[in-house]
Design an enzyme around this catalytic site. Sequence first.
Site, PDB file in Angstrom:
ATOM      1  CG  PHE A 243      -1.781   1.224   1.331  1.00  9.42           C
ATOM      2  CD1 PHE A 243      -2.921   1.336   0.538  1.00  9.42           C
ATOM      3  CD2 PHE A 243      -1.465   2.269   2.181  1.00  9.42           C
ATOM      4  CE1 PHE A 243      -3.722   2.468   0.599  1.00  9.42           C
ATOM      5  CE2 PHE A 243      -2.256   3.411   2.248  1.00  9.42           C
ATOM      6  CZ  PHE A 243      -3.391   3.507   1.457  1.00  9.42           C
TER       7      PHE A 243
ATOM      8  CE1 TYR B 247       2.632   5.211   3.847  1.00 10.14           C
ATOM      9  CE2 TYR B 247       2.755   7.608   3.945  1.00 10.14           C
ATOM     10  CZ  TYR B 247       3.256   6.363   4.275  1.00 10.14           C
ATOM     11  OH  TYR B 247       4.415   6.284   5.024  1.00 10.14           O
TER      12      TYR B 247
ATOM     13  CB  SER C 206       6.742   9.537  -3.414  1.00  9.93           C
ATOM     14  OG  SER C 206       7.444   8.532  -2.730  1.00  9.93           O
TER      15      SER C 206
ATOM     16  CD  GLU D  86       9.452   4.562   0.637  1.00 11.87           C
ATOM     17  OE1 GLU D  86       9.205   5.347   1.557  1.00 11.87           O
ATOM     18  OE2 GLU D  86       9.236   4.839  -0.558  1.00 11.87           O
TER      19      GLU D  86
HETATM   20  C1  SIN Z   1       4.549   5.821   0.572  1.00 11.40           C
HETATM   21  O1  SIN Z   1       4.435   6.552  -0.414  1.00 11.40           O
HETATM   22  O2  SIN Z   1       3.747   4.880   0.769  1.00 11.40           O
HETATM   23  C2  SIN Z   1       5.644   6.007   1.565  1.00 11.40           C
HETATM   24  C3  SIN Z   1       6.199   7.366   1.659  1.00 11.40           C
HETATM   25  C4  SIN Z   1       6.861   7.845   0.417  1.00 11.40           C
HETATM   26  O3  SIN Z   1       7.679   7.120  -0.183  1.00 11.40           O
HETATM   27  O4  SIN Z   1       6.587   8.973  -0.027  1.00 11.40           O
END
Ligand code: SIN
Length: 188
Positions: free
Chosen positions: A24, A26, A28, A99
């Site tokens: 999942f 949320y 980028s 990440e």
């Molecule tokens: C995500 O997008 O799920 C984690 C945070 C990011 O990489 O911006």
Amino acid sequence: MSLNTIAINQQMDKFDGHQRVWLFGYGSLIYKADFPFIERCPASIAGWSRRFWQGSHDHRGTEAAPGRVATLVPDPGAVCHGMAYLITPDVFAHLDHREKNGYLRLATDIHFDDGSSEQGLVYIATAENAAFLGEASEQQIALQIASAHGPSGPNRDYLLALAQALRDMDRHDAHVFAIEAFLHDAGA
Ligand code: SIN
């Protein structure tokens, strides 16, 4: 201060033996899918709210001038909308690297728009990680984002791309849209 979570995430064995895993996204991960996936579809997870409370020292800022990127904070009753990807486990090497600044893999139920759900993984940067910046007003967050820049580009582009992706999915996020409005006010 940054923190490298790669080694911790590599020890996550919850989905060992699975040939496919749902991820999942949320932040980028909604709009920048720089990894192979089998299937992608809008989805949500329960009990979390998206907040720009995580510092970015490696992508959208620097050690000296960190940017702010999205993480999830516990929020009973809340629903966070994003994008789910069905991936093969080998993709986690890339994701763990991407990440690495504070995000840990967490198992969660992912709910799809057709009413079905599956267990999967989400990367969350909790308040305990060294790169966590925490709460600030949406105006302060916008000011920090307006001036931050890192190897992945201007911090502003992250926020604006996320806001646009949510709009494209017909999802409203008051926090993200408020920061976007302050960014526009600041001429950024
Ligand atoms: C995500 O997008 O799920 C984690 C945070 C990011 O990489 O911006």
